[in-house]
Design a protein around this motif. Structure first.
Motif, PDB file in Angstrom:
ATOM      1  N   GLY A 264      31.673  34.250  64.941  1.00  0.00           N
ATOM      2  CA  GLY A 264      30.957  34.670  63.646  1.00  0.00           C
ATOM      3  C   GLY A 264      29.592  34.425  63.565  1.00  0.00           C
ATOM      4  N   SER A 265      29.162  34.668  61.972  1.00  0.00           N
ATOM      5  CA  SER A 265      27.860  34.562  61.674  1.00  0.00           C
ATOM      6  C   SER A 265      27.613  33.452  60.484  1.00  0.00           C
ATOM      7  CB  SER A 265      27.366  35.877  61.066  1.00  0.00           C
ATOM      8  OG  SER A 265      27.730  36.882  62.047  1.00  0.00           O
ATOM      9  N   ILE A 266      26.352  33.186  60.327  1.00  0.00           N
ATOM     10  CA  ILE A 266      25.927  32.103  59.357  1.00  0.00           C
ATOM     11  C   ILE A 266      24.936  32.728  58.789  1.00  0.00           C
ATOM     12  CG2 ILE A 266      24.863  30.041  59.173  1.00  0.00           C
ATOM     13  CD1 ILE A 266      27.079  28.619  60.300  1.00  0.00           C
ATOM     14  N   MET A 267      24.544  32.511  57.195  1.00  0.00           N
ATOM     15  CA  MET A 267      23.218  32.769  56.694  1.00  0.00           C
ATOM     16  C   MET A 267      22.966  31.429  55.937  1.00  0.00           C
ATOM     17  SD  MET A 267      21.494  35.552  54.230  1.00  0.00           S
ATOM     18  CE  MET A 267      22.041  34.953  52.548  1.00  0.00           C
ATOM     19  N   LEU A 268      21.816  30.922  56.318  1.00  0.00           N
ATOM     20  CA  LEU A 268      21.492  29.484  55.905  1.00  0.00           C
ATOM     21  C   LEU A 268      20.095  29.921  54.712  1.00  0.00           C
ATOM     22  CD1 LEU A 268      20.617  27.397  58.947  1.00  0.00           C
ATOM     23  CD2 LEU A 268      22.686  27.368  57.296  1.00  0.00           C
ATOM     24  N   ILE A 269      20.424  29.308  53.588  1.00  0.00           N
ATOM     25  CA  ILE A 269      19.398  29.717  52.487  1.00  0.00           C
ATOM     26  C   ILE A 269      19.064  28.139  52.249  1.00  0.00           C
ATOM     27  CG2 ILE A 269      19.116  30.487  50.078  1.00  0.00           C
ATOM     28  CD1 ILE A 269      19.401  32.800  51.666  1.00  0.00           C
ATOM     29  N   PRO A 270      17.702  27.827  52.253  1.00  0.00           N
ATOM     30  CA  PRO A 270      17.252  26.516  51.838  1.00  0.00           C
ATOM     31  C   PRO A 270      17.244  26.626  50.324  1.00  0.00           C
ATOM     32  CG  PRO A 270      15.571  27.879  52.706  1.00  0.00           C
ATOM     33  CD  PRO A 270      16.750  28.666  52.840  1.00  0.00           C
ATOM     34  N   ARG A 271      17.423  25.362  49.642  1.00  0.00           N
ATOM     35  CA  ARG A 271      17.321  25.342  48.281  1.00  0.00           C
ATOM     36  C   ARG A 271      16.595  24.145  47.749  1.00  0.00           C
ATOM     37  NH1 ARG A 271      22.626  26.773  45.697  1.00  0.00           N
ATOM     38  NH2 ARG A 271      21.558  25.236  44.248  1.00  0.00           N
ATOM     39  N   GLU A 272      16.552  23.880  46.433  1.00  0.00           N
ATOM     40  CA  GLU A 272      15.899  22.837  45.890  1.00  0.00           C
ATOM     41  C   GLU A 272      16.464  21.569  46.297  1.00  0.00           C
ATOM     42  OE1 GLU A 272      17.552  25.094  44.147  1.00  0.00           O
ATOM     43  OE2 GLU A 272      18.828  23.987  42.905  1.00  0.00           O
ATOM     44  N   ASP A 273      15.681  20.328  46.133  1.00  0.00           N
ATOM     45  CA  ASP A 273      16.280  18.992  46.163  1.00  0.00           C
ATOM     46  C   ASP A 273      16.971  18.683  47.663  1.00  0.00           C
ATOM     47  OD1 ASP A 273      15.193  18.350  43.799  1.00  0.00           O
ATOM     48  OD2 ASP A 273      17.370  18.973  42.804  1.00  0.00           O
ATOM     49  N   ARG A 274      16.581  19.424  48.433  1.00  0.00           N
ATOM     50  CA  ARG A 274      17.017  19.278  49.850  1.00  0.00           C
ATOM     51  C   ARG A 274      18.358  19.779  50.186  1.00  0.00           C
ATOM     52  NH1 ARG A 274      15.396  13.758  53.287  1.00  0.00           N
ATOM     53  NH2 ARG A 274      13.646  13.145  52.228  1.00  0.00           N
ATOM     54  N   LEU A 275      18.822  20.515  49.101  1.00  0.00           N
ATOM     55  CA  LEU A 275      20.264  21.278  49.380  1.00  0.00           C
ATOM     56  C   LEU A 275      19.839  22.424  50.335  1.00  0.00           C
ATOM     57  CD1 LEU A 275      21.618  21.583  45.682  1.00  0.00           C
ATOM     58  CD2 LEU A 275      22.735  20.288  47.772  1.00  0.00           C
ATOM     59  N   VAL A 276      21.031  22.843  50.878  1.00  0.00           N
ATOM     60  CA  VAL A 276      20.767  24.213  51.573  1.00  0.00           C
ATOM     61  C   VAL A 276      22.313  24.915  51.353  1.00  0.00           C
ATOM     62  CG1 VAL A 276      21.234  25.057  54.241  1.00  0.00           C
ATOM     63  CG2 VAL A 276      19.639  23.410  53.676  1.00  0.00           C
ATOM     64  N   ARG A 277      22.178  26.286  51.000  1.00  0.00           N
ATOM     65  CA  ARG A 277      23.470  26.919  50.952  1.00  0.00           C
ATOM     66  C   ARG A 277      23.913  27.462  52.376  1.00  0.00           C
ATOM     67  NH1 ARG A 277      24.964  30.472  45.898  1.00  0.00           N
ATOM     68  NH2 ARG A 277      25.171  28.466  45.163  1.00  0.00           N
ATOM     69  N   ILE A 278      25.034  27.160  52.728  1.00  0.00           N
ATOM     70  CA  ILE A 278      25.444  27.653  54.014  1.00  0.00           C
ATOM     71  C   ILE A 278      26.696  28.873  53.750  1.00  0.00           C
ATOM     72  CG2 ILE A 278      26.640  27.153  56.264  1.00  0.00           C
ATOM     73  CD1 ILE A 278      25.670  24.400  55.805  1.00  0.00           C
ATOM     74  N   TYR A 279      26.188  30.126  53.962  1.00  0.00           N
ATOM     75  CA  TYR A 279      27.051  31.224  54.133  1.00  0.00           C
ATOM     76  C   TYR A 279      27.762  31.337  55.259  1.00  0.00           C
ATOM     77  CZ  TYR A 279      25.067  32.898  49.622  1.00  0.00           C
ATOM     78  OH  TYR A 279      24.737  33.070  48.244  1.00  0.00           O
TER      79      TYR A 279
END
Lengths: 674, 674
Positions: A264-279
């Motif tokens: 499968g696939s992943i999209m990574l989105i870096p976020r504020e405060d060291r968070l990362v959103r992982i789709y």
């Protein structure tokens, strides 16, 4: 049930998400009496949308609220693609800028949790108005008396509301320390909510001139109106994790597309405060025979395990989870966006799609940004109600484009890489990369191009149906046609219908360099931008005087700087203001050489020194080359009408004041005319 | 009188003007127990200083408070000179940029009323600490027991304070609507204040480790300490009007120098909210036989009339006056800046001069910016008290330069234009223009160059006198010498002693472009900036590992990233942090290739992704060319120590860790060492 109270309001906004609050911002700036209700008990502080397009940043700037968001957010500058190499091992295939350089003064899109954005909106509402969000309020019924639709003093929409009283909060705000253990997703939450009114609640009837409903994908208003959503659900199921990752994956702070051969696939989105959103695609979860999947079967550790498999050989762990959810990709668009041009739907209530292109919140906010000023102008008696038709005609086109884009785009994500060009079940990575490059224009929000209408003078015939109140015998309907006319060739890089781009110009008086777009504030005024050309030439300055004389003598009093000398600048012109950009050497022209209309005088405050600008080299910030950028002749200039939402409405020469007047006369209410 | 209460505090700040609040900001960021007292009853909201240098904007940025000020303020971009032409009529002689382009990321100085700047300081204090300004509090006596000066647990300064209780406010806050009718000036106000204690007031004794006194030109503390001001008073008398002018003078929104043959001079300073500050020479007012003039004889209409005469044939009127004052030009500098290195004077208390160069508030804030971190490091037991000597040695030099500059500069303003080069009573306009061009470096705040000291490793011998507590037999004094050594040639454009300039660099992990100066926050840490050179070359990367190994194994534990894994980043390193800028192509090096010291790990938060930067072309903001800008070899790099106030302290090669350690060992307290 007791006798309901009735209260009157110009605009009722149902739903205090980004779309609803954006509408409220317009009302606060235009002084429209407004109420906002929301069924949620509290301002939800985790999860939800996070991506902010460059175009949305421009909208924020027009309300003067961009700085905080720009500062707090994570700036997503780069996009990396990771695929299996010939040896099957994941490797970085390419890197590119995430948006098209130079497309906006806000070069990159940014990421910030939706609740922070809403927080900034709420602060600004409090500063400019007394509009507050009333929470735990649910609408119970909505009716509209269409026969009064043209009567601007009527309150034809009746909404009965009730307070939601529950024994216990249905919204467990996720405690970050609990690592998402109490996690939930927005969609489930909304559905739960419909069932819980455990106690009888006090009721009230709101009589509104207009209703803007931004009540989400499961819109109550839409279902009351009986409007349908058209589209389809896919078989692809994805999970989302908002975590602080602990990983040796090197591109964890850039937007990444990670494809594997079979996991499968992943999209990574870096976020504020060291968070990362992982789709993360959940390849092993399949929808049942009804086309839907069992949401309750999925837990965050399943999403993590799937992500670990995709990102292998890199390691991925986390100790802190902010939020998580799952979704099934589907694309749907509403059949209708308004009822009687009195009740309007905006945002997720009229388009739903996959979240990965970061479009949802942006397109939703842009819906109500398109609608807000139109409603305000109609309510204030400045514009005819017929301009409201353009909301659906303009935004439904955008919604359909979004849905088509999302279908193409999400398919590219959910399929594995093709083994070779004959492999039809897969996606060729060069196609994916190409699609990504192409999507950047769409994703940044600058592809929006409104068609010809009463508000956009693209060449062509515009039909309009106008309903008036017949004397005692019900409403009359009248069809009319307009021959819209602009001179696009005078400003070749300012396509009519698109948003007016920004270049740096210099204030004539104080030499400060400004991004011109920053000056186009969202105050409900049209902006007449006078490209005055080379005013150091006598003949050209005479043309400028001719233009301002004609504007002053128009039957339609557009520009009324001197209506009330003791009033503040804001109240003095009610339809349009004039901003001038000339191209003469600044040294060769003095401010007072220009006609007074371009530099209005106030008895207490003196001349207004912030209205005339120059296209010249600045001391510190280079040359904006605005005339070149806009595609305008540096000697003869031209005139451009920019709508209150910054879209290019009309282009003409300095002698085309008749055509300019016609543009306005077509939609200004009779009361606005002399 | 009742028995006074005694309370202990690390730092007592007397005076809540810009200098006092700047000191308080340092204390708030470094966690030092602090009190601030001010004799003024309320935060004065009109008049006073307004000019903010580029360098001061950098200081604000280091405390993360620049954005609001930058946004609200008037940006003064241009400077115009107006003189009589050959026909005697006033005409624009020249225009130039007001500051030197490229000298700072804050290209232009800005203007904003002092009270707004103080307001932003107060907001930030409230955000970071519980320090509040206690108003209507006056110090009554101050004593210091010098024998305990080396004992950091002692509270040798005793200040008795009393609350000022008056029947009626002595500070008529000027109502803008009254058009300055209730106008007063700051100096008179202070003098009035000394007389009014109409009721007995409750008293308290504050026992402080240190006192910073920023109590203005008529400093009570200075007079208690018996320190003198050296300098002289001129015969030139000027008036100041803060008005919204109504005028046909074309350059009213730029900084202007207007000279006339015999009517005197004007300097115009554009301000926020359409205000303009008019500095107007009052040629007809002369000092009396005592060298002073009768302030009460001057009223705002006299200043206006003088200004009208100077600006003729242009017209000048106003309907709104915010504030006005008069002053006699004089330049004075304090003989001593501190007593026993326990009581420090800063700001107007140690230097007074004419206001026209816009230096007063800036140099005052920079005084306490220089002092604050030193005090904090001593109080925290990190640095030896002997570093406090550098406050006077560094800032008295600056004050003297300021006085000399102001003498030259104000003379140029107050004399008429010379008729020809033989006219010694006048000023040649080309000399004036030349002086203006030269003053821009000084006025921007970047000419400050601290001499060799224990804190600035300029080549040479530094003498130091250290006082220690002998065992039971009083303090002992010990002289010592240091051979300071740096390798200036490794960073040719980073002069030791001057402020570290800023160039754009790119975050290695997320590709975001940053002005490097923005990363040097005022948190009391020294910054070890590792210019890592071309780390794509194996040999160079080995040198980097050699450097970090040596740093890790130093006897002085400077960089302690892993002291407390569960603590926040801020508490983990107590002396210095390390920031890296490399020059390798970003594509060829991965973040995890670097030694861990350069990218510290936290068990909860993972790697710190904001510590390694690249000198490379950015996607949106061009190439910073940082190595070239700093004058550093792109292959081999170097190491630079930047002081907490951003001045360049030491430069060495990657193998010079011994010298780096010596730099720190010279002033670190014994308790800081292993």
């Amino acid at each position: 049930m007791s006798q309901p109270n009735v209260s009157e309001v110009d605009v009722l906004i149902i739903g205090a998400g980004p779309a609803g609050l954006m509408a409220a911002l317009w009302m606060s700036r235009c002084g429209i009496k407004t109420r906002v209700i929301d069924r949620r008990e509290a301002h939800v502080r985790v999860g939800q949308a996070d991506g902010i397009q460059s175009r949305s940043l421009e909208l924020f700037d027009s309300f003067d609220i961009v700085d905080k968001i720009w500062k707090e957010s994570c700036h997503m500058v780069e996009m990396s693609m990771w695929n299996p190499g010939d040896d099957g091992v994941l490797r970085r295939a390419s890197r590119m800028s995430n948006t098209i350089p130079g497309i906006s003064r806000f070069s990159q899109g940014v990421l910030l949790a939706q609740h922070r954005i809403e927080g900034v909106f709420l602060e600004s509402l409090a500063e400019y108005s007394n509009v507050e969000v009333q929470r735990s309020i649910e609408p119970i019924s909505i009716t509209c008396n269409p026969s009064g639709a043209e009567n601007q003093s009527a309150y034809p929409v009746k909404v009965i509301i009730a307070q939601i009283v529950t024994e216990r909060s249905p919204y467990p705000i996720v405690n970050p320390a609990s690592n998402g253990a109490a996690g939930f997703d927005g969609q489930r939450k909304n559905r739960k909510l419909n069932g819980i009114q455990e106690k009888p609640a006090p009721e009230e009837t709101i009589a509104a001139k207009y209703v803007i409903s931004c009540d989400g994908a499961h819109s109550w208003t839409r279902s009351q109106l009986g409007f349908q959503m058209e589209g389809e659900q896919s078989e692809y199921i994805w999970g989302v994790l908002d975590v602080i990752p602990i990983t040796n994956f090197p591109d964890i702070r850039t937007r990444c597309a990670i494809h594997t051969a079979s996991a499968g696939s992943i999209m990574l989105i870096p976020r504020e405060d060291r968070l990362v959103r992982i789709y993360c695609q959940l390849s092993e979860v399949k929808p049942g025979s009804d086309g839907r999947f069992d949401r309750s079967s999925i837990k965050p550790d399943m999403i993590l395990k799937a992500a670990q498999k995709i990102m292998s050989p890199y390691e991925l762990e986390y100790k802190h989870c902010d939020w998580w959810t799952t979704y099934q990709i589907g694309q749907r668009v509403g059949t209708r966006f308004s009822a009687h041009d009195r009740i309007f739907l905006a945002g997720d209530a009229i388009h739903t799609h996959s979240p990965k292109a970061g479009q949802g919140m942006n397109v939703s906010m842009q819906d109500s940004y398109n609608l807000g000023w139109k409603l305000a102008l109609v309510i204030k008696g400045i514009a005819k109600p017929s301009i409201l038709e353009t909301y659906e005609s303009e935004r439904r086109t955008v919604a359909k484009e979004l849905i088509e884009f999302d279908q193409r785009f999400s398919r590219l994500w959910s399929k594995p890489p093709a083994k070779d060009s004959a492999d039809e079940g897969g996606v060729l990575m060069k196609d994916f990369q190409h699609a990504f490059q192409k999507q950047r224009l769409f994703s940044s929000g600058f592809a929006v191009d409104y068609g010809p209408s009463i508000l956009t003078a693209k060449d062509g015939i515009v039909h309009r149906r106008e309903t008036t109140n017949g004397a005692g015998c019900g409403p009359k309907t009248q069809d009319s046609e307009f021959q819209m006319k602009s001179q696009q060739h005078l400003a070749t890089n300012l396509p009519l219908g698109q948003r007016f781009p920004s270049f740096r110009v210099i204030n004539h008086c104080d030499a400060r360099s400004w991004h011109f777009g920053k000056l186009l504030k969202a105050d409900g005024l049209f902006h007449i931008v006078l490209f005055a050309g080379d005013v150091s030439k006598t003949e050209q300055m005479q043309r400028i005087y001719g233009f301002t004389d004609a504007l002053t003598n128009m039957a339609t009093p557009l520009v009324q700087y001197s209506i009330n000398n003791s009033g503040s600048q804001k109240t003095r012109c009610h339809v349009a203001d004039v901003l001038t950009i000339h191209s003469a050497p600044r040294q060769q022209v003095e401010y007072l050489d220009f006609p007074e209309l371009l530099r209005p005088f106030d008895e207490e405050l003196g001349w207004d020194y912030d209205r005339i600008f120059v296209d010249e080299e600045s001391y510190y910030e280079g040359h904006g080359n605005a005339y070149e950028g806009y595609g305008i002749d540096k000697v003869r200039g031209c005139v451009v009408i920019v709508r209150p939402d910054q879209h290019v409405a009309w282009i003409g020469g300095l002698e085309d004041v008749d055509s300019l007047e016609t543009y306005f006369a077509n939609f200004l209410a009779a009361s606005s005319k002399r």
